[in-house]
Design a protein around this motif. Structure first.
Motif, PDB file in Angstrom:
ATOM      1  N   ILE A  69       0.737  -1.080   0.006  1.00 26.67           N
ATOM      2  CA  ILE A  69      -0.042  -0.071   0.055  1.00 26.67           C
ATOM      3  C   ILE A  69       0.851   1.299  -0.157  1.00 26.67           C
ATOM      4  O   ILE A  69       0.526   2.373  -0.564  1.00 26.67           O
ATOM      5  CB  ILE A  69      -1.042   0.254   1.167  1.00 26.67           C
ATOM      6  CG1 ILE A  69      -2.052  -0.980   0.981  1.00 26.67           C
ATOM      7  CG2 ILE A  69      -1.501   1.422   1.784  1.00 26.67           C
ATOM      8  CD1 ILE A  69      -2.889  -1.453   2.181  1.00 26.67           C
ATOM      9  N   LEU A  70       1.999   1.306   0.824  1.00 24.47           N
ATOM     10  CA  LEU A  70       2.878   2.549   0.711  1.00 24.47           C
ATOM     11  C   LEU A  70       3.380   2.575  -0.617  1.00 24.47           C
ATOM     12  O   LEU A  70       3.776   3.568  -0.830  1.00 24.47           O
ATOM     13  CB  LEU A  70       4.151   2.186   1.603  1.00 24.47           C
ATOM     14  CG  LEU A  70       3.462   2.181   3.449  1.00 24.47           C
ATOM     15  CD1 LEU A  70       4.496   1.865   4.455  1.00 24.47           C
ATOM     16  CD2 LEU A  70       2.747   3.387   3.844  1.00 24.47           C
ATOM     17  N   GLU A  71       3.831   1.753  -1.306  1.00 29.43           N
ATOM     18  CA  GLU A  71       4.798   1.623  -2.527  1.00 29.43           C
ATOM     19  C   GLU A  71       3.179   2.064  -3.747  1.00 29.43           C
ATOM     20  O   GLU A  71       3.554   2.688  -4.615  1.00 29.43           O
ATOM     21  CB  GLU A  71       4.887   0.260  -2.848  1.00 29.43           C
ATOM     22  CG  GLU A  71       6.353   0.141  -2.215  1.00 29.43           C
ATOM     23  CD  GLU A  71       6.931  -1.292  -2.772  1.00 29.43           C
ATOM     24  OE1 GLU A  71       7.738  -1.763  -2.034  1.00 29.43           O
ATOM     25  OE2 GLU A  71       6.971  -1.588  -3.932  1.00 29.43           O
ATOM     26  N   ASN A  72       1.927   1.542  -3.408  1.00 26.61           N
ATOM     27  CA  ASN A  72       1.281   1.572  -4.677  1.00 26.61           C
ATOM     28  C   ASN A  72      -0.243   1.348  -3.967  1.00 26.61           C
ATOM     29  O   ASN A  72      -0.607   0.526  -3.473  1.00 26.61           O
ATOM     30  CB  ASN A  72       1.526   0.254  -5.472  1.00 26.61           C
ATOM     31  CG  ASN A  72       0.504   0.237  -6.365  1.00 26.61           C
ATOM     32  OD1 ASN A  72      -0.651   0.918  -6.750  1.00 26.61           O
ATOM     33  ND2 ASN A  72       0.143  -0.956  -7.277  1.00 26.61           N
ATOM     34  N   PRO A  73      -0.842   2.556  -3.669  1.00 22.75           N
ATOM     35  CA  PRO A  73      -1.943   2.612  -2.935  1.00 22.75           C
ATOM     36  C   PRO A  73      -3.248   2.051  -3.715  1.00 22.75           C
ATOM     37  O   PRO A  73      -4.227   1.987  -3.040  1.00 22.75           O
ATOM     38  CB  PRO A  73      -2.251   4.168  -2.472  1.00 22.75           C
ATOM     39  CG  PRO A  73      -1.307   4.689  -3.605  1.00 22.75           C
ATOM     40  CD  PRO A  73      -0.199   4.064  -3.799  1.00 22.75           C
ATOM     41  N   GLY A  74      -3.415   1.744  -4.733  1.00 23.23           N
ATOM     42  CA  GLY A  74      -4.337   1.211  -5.528  1.00 23.23           C
ATOM     43  C   GLY A  74      -4.692  -0.156  -5.025  1.00 23.23           C
ATOM     44  O   GLY A  74      -3.936  -1.251  -5.201  1.00 23.23           O
ATOM     45  N   VAL A  75      -5.764  -0.446  -4.625  1.00 26.72           N
ATOM     46  CA  VAL A  75      -6.062  -1.995  -4.007  1.00 26.72           C
ATOM     47  C   VAL A  75      -7.735  -2.120  -4.630  1.00 26.72           C
ATOM     48  O   VAL A  75      -8.294  -1.444  -5.028  1.00 26.72           O
ATOM     49  CB  VAL A  75      -6.096  -1.961  -2.600  1.00 26.72           C
ATOM     50  CG1 VAL A  75      -4.763  -1.322  -1.659  1.00 26.72           C
ATOM     51  CG2 VAL A  75      -7.464  -0.970  -1.967  1.00 26.72           C
ATOM     52  N   ALA A  76      -7.739  -3.552  -4.286  1.00 28.97           N
ATOM     53  CA  ALA A  76      -9.309  -4.014  -4.766  1.00 28.97           C
ATOM     54  C   ALA A  76      -9.670  -4.944  -3.577  1.00 28.97           C
ATOM     55  O   ALA A  76      -8.816  -5.458  -2.781  1.00 28.97           O
ATOM     56  CB  ALA A  76      -9.190  -4.832  -6.026  1.00 28.97           C
ATOM     57  N   LEU A  77     -10.980  -4.885  -3.312  1.00 32.29           N
ATOM     58  CA  LEU A  77     -11.520  -5.756  -2.034  1.00 32.29           C
ATOM     59  C   LEU A  77     -12.841  -6.468  -2.725  1.00 32.29           C
ATOM     60  O   LEU A  77     -13.495  -5.834  -3.190  1.00 32.29           O
ATOM     61  CB  LEU A  77     -11.828  -5.005  -0.812  1.00 32.29           C
ATOM     62  CG  LEU A  77     -12.472  -5.732   0.135  1.00 32.29           C
ATOM     63  CD1 LEU A  77     -11.575  -5.486   1.527  1.00 32.29           C
ATOM     64  CD2 LEU A  77     -13.805  -5.405   0.553  1.00 32.29           C
ATOM     65  N   VAL A  78     -12.507  -7.913  -2.488  1.00 35.12           N
ATOM     66  CA  VAL A  78     -13.895  -8.610  -2.961  1.00 35.12           C
ATOM     67  C   VAL A  78     -14.385  -9.247  -1.958  1.00 35.12           C
ATOM     68  O   VAL A  78     -13.659  -9.904  -1.086  1.00 35.12           O
ATOM     69  CB  VAL A  78     -13.700  -9.410  -4.213  1.00 35.12           C
ATOM     70  CG1 VAL A  78     -12.673 -10.467  -3.659  1.00 35.12           C
ATOM     71  CG2 VAL A  78     -14.937 -10.110  -4.682  1.00 35.12           C
ATOM     72  N   ALA A  79     -15.754  -9.050  -1.428  1.00 37.30           N
ATOM     73  CA  ALA A  79     -16.615  -9.735  -0.467  1.00 37.30           C
ATOM     74  C   ALA A  79     -17.468 -10.699  -1.322  1.00 37.30           C
ATOM     75  O   ALA A  79     -18.364 -10.082  -2.252  1.00 37.30           O
ATOM     76  CB  ALA A  79     -17.324  -8.900   0.396  1.00 37.30           C
ATOM     77  N   ASP A  80     -17.674 -12.006  -1.138  1.00 39.19           N
ATOM     78  CA  ASP A  80     -18.537 -12.742  -1.829  1.00 39.19           C
ATOM     79  C   ASP A  80     -19.417 -13.720  -1.020  1.00 39.19           C
ATOM     80  O   ASP A  80     -18.831 -14.048   0.265  1.00 39.19           O
ATOM     81  CB  ASP A  80     -17.797 -13.498  -2.838  1.00 39.19           C
ATOM     82  CG  ASP A  80     -16.793 -14.348  -2.225  1.00 39.19           C
ATOM     83  OD1 ASP A  80     -15.999 -14.132  -1.507  1.00 39.19           O
ATOM     84  OD2 ASP A  80     -17.080 -15.722  -2.321  1.00 39.19           O
ATOM     85  N   ARG A  81     -20.331 -14.343  -1.524  1.00 41.25           N
ATOM     86  CA  ARG A  81     -21.221 -15.480  -0.844  1.00 41.25           C
ATOM     87  C   ARG A  81     -21.220 -16.576  -1.737  1.00 41.25           C
ATOM     88  O   ARG A  81     -21.490 -16.544  -3.025  1.00 41.25           O
ATOM     89  CB  ARG A  81     -22.598 -14.841  -0.618  1.00 41.25           C
ATOM     90  CG  ARG A  81     -23.477 -16.086   0.004  1.00 41.25           C
ATOM     91  CD  ARG A  81     -24.788 -15.785  -0.043  1.00 41.25           C
ATOM     92  NE  ARG A  81     -25.641 -14.783   0.346  1.00 41.25           N
ATOM     93  CZ  ARG A  81     -25.936 -13.934  -0.235  1.00 41.25           C
ATOM     94  NH1 ARG A  81     -26.492 -14.322  -1.673  1.00 41.25           N
ATOM     95  NH2 ARG A  81     -26.710 -12.873   0.051  1.00 41.25           N
TER      96      ARG A  81
END
Ligand SMILES: Cc1cc2nc3c(=O)[nH]c(=O)nc-3n(C[C@H](O)[C@H](O)[C@H](O)COP(=O)(O)O)c2cc1C
Length: 354
Positions: A69-81
């Motif tokens: 995150i410190l190097e590259n703040p672009g993230v994705a988060l997936v929540a699934d059922r």
């Protein structure tokens, strides 16, 4: 519908808050991906992820997700059922910028509260000493039956399945299971959170015998006073004693009124006591249900309520304890007793809305 202020639709947001786990994807400066499962909380604007306490030589900021995150703040988060019934499948994927929120800020304190509210496990972890990851969502993609819920009725099945057992196999109940049953009692609701109950554990034959004898003597007096035939008296006493001695575990549930609120008037004081008794019933039911869910059987014996001082003396209990009930625990001997029929809801409920 998405609004200007939020990239989420209401359905996406409500799906996200109901999920217990999500996967967080980060990438380092070279774009090498990294994905891990995370516990998270969403406050309607940002998504927060705690950094668990770690041994001193691995500061939380050395974690790969944090370095990324410190190097590259672009993230994705997936929540699934996932469900074997594929009509229930769904996911929400959030893309955004992540940053570290440092301890000492208002946002950090609010995030810690939110995370602890969602996960009781965090209550005993020093997550407040570490920064929190905050994801500021920018784009949200979703798919599937977000609004569906699996109505598997597991709790209702347990409520319906539990029944009072009065005869047990002579089979030991592991301590580990008994501890879980007691733990369930601890989590009952109570007035002002005072927990006006205490439990006494009885497992040894001689302790149970002493109690059964003492309560039996008192009951004999009462039955004779009622004019019961001597054979009937003996038969009932024998049955009651067999029941107590035959149960591998007895939990004596006592009322404890020492910490209730004090009121100057009798009416409110009586209500305090009534509430305490109500919550003792909730604690007992918690224990019976936990026992059932662990594969044990249980029963409820009201006898101590009729001779509390006899029970206190026989067991050498603190006089502040007021014995109310004995829960029997063990494994049912033979077929489970027939379930008592319940009254239909129409008989129990009045609807006053229309
Ligand atoms: C406050 C209370 C006291 C009870 N006392 C006794 C008792 O002394 N002896 C007994 O056999 N069952 C006792 N029971 C169990 C009830 O008889 C039983 O819950 C009821 O018949 C419904 O059956 P079920 O528990 O199998 O659904 C008691 C239950 C409650 C809630």
């Amino acid at each position: 519908m998405k609004t200007d202020s939020s990239p989420f639709t209401a359905e996406e947001a409500s799906f996200l808050v109901r999920q217990r786990v999500a996967r967080l994807a980060t990438a380092d400066g070279n774009g090498t991906p990294h994905a891990i499962p995370v516990c998270f909380a969403y406050d309607g604007s940002s998504i927060y992820i705690a950094l668990d306490e770690k041994p001193k030589d691995v500061p939380a900021t050395r974690l790969k997700r944090v370095r990324n995150i410190l190097e590259n703040p672009g993230v994705a988060l997936v929540a699934d059922r996932y469900d074997e019934d594929w009509s229930l499948l769904a996911y929400v994927m959030v893309r955004g910028r992540a940053e570290l929120v440092q301890p000492g800020s208002r946002e950090h304190a609010a995030a810690i509260r939110l995370l602890r509210g969602k996960y009781h496990q965090y209550e005993n972890m020093r997550i407040e000493d570490n920064p929190v990851i905050a994801i500021r969502p920018r784009r949200v993609v979703s798919w599937g039956a977000l609004g569906a819920s699996r109505d598997d009725g597991q709790l209702l099945d347990a409520l319906r399945g539990r029944r009072s057992v009065r005869r047990y196999l002579p089979r030991e109940v592991p301590n580990k299971l008994v501890e879980k049953v007691l733990e369930a009692g601890r989590w009952a609701p109570s007035p002002h959170g005072r927990q006006p109950w205490r439990f006494a554990m009885l497992r040894r034959g001689e302790t149970k015998e002493k109690l059964a004898e003492a309560m039996g003597d008192r009951w004999r007096e009462e039955l004779e006073m009622d004019g019961q035939e001597p054979e009937v008296v003996e038969k009932r006493l024998e049955g009651s004693k067999r029941r107590l001695l035959g149960a591998p575990v007895l939990v004596l549930v006592c009322l404890y009124l020492e910490e209730l609120d004090d009121y100057p008037d009798e009416g409110r004081q009586e209500n305090e006591v009534t509430m305490a008794v109500q919550s003792l019933g909730a604690a007992a039911q918690n224990m019976l249900l936990e026992a059932y869910s662990l594969g044990l059987d249980g029963g409820w014996v009201c006898a101590p309520l009729f001779c509390p001082e006899v029970v206190v003396e026989a067991l050498g209990l603190d006089e502040a304890l007021i014995p109310h009930a004995l829960l029997t625990l063990g494994y049912a001997d033979g077929d489970p007793p027939k379930r008592r029929p319940r009254r239909p809801l129409e008989e129990l409920v009045v609807y006053r809305d229309s």
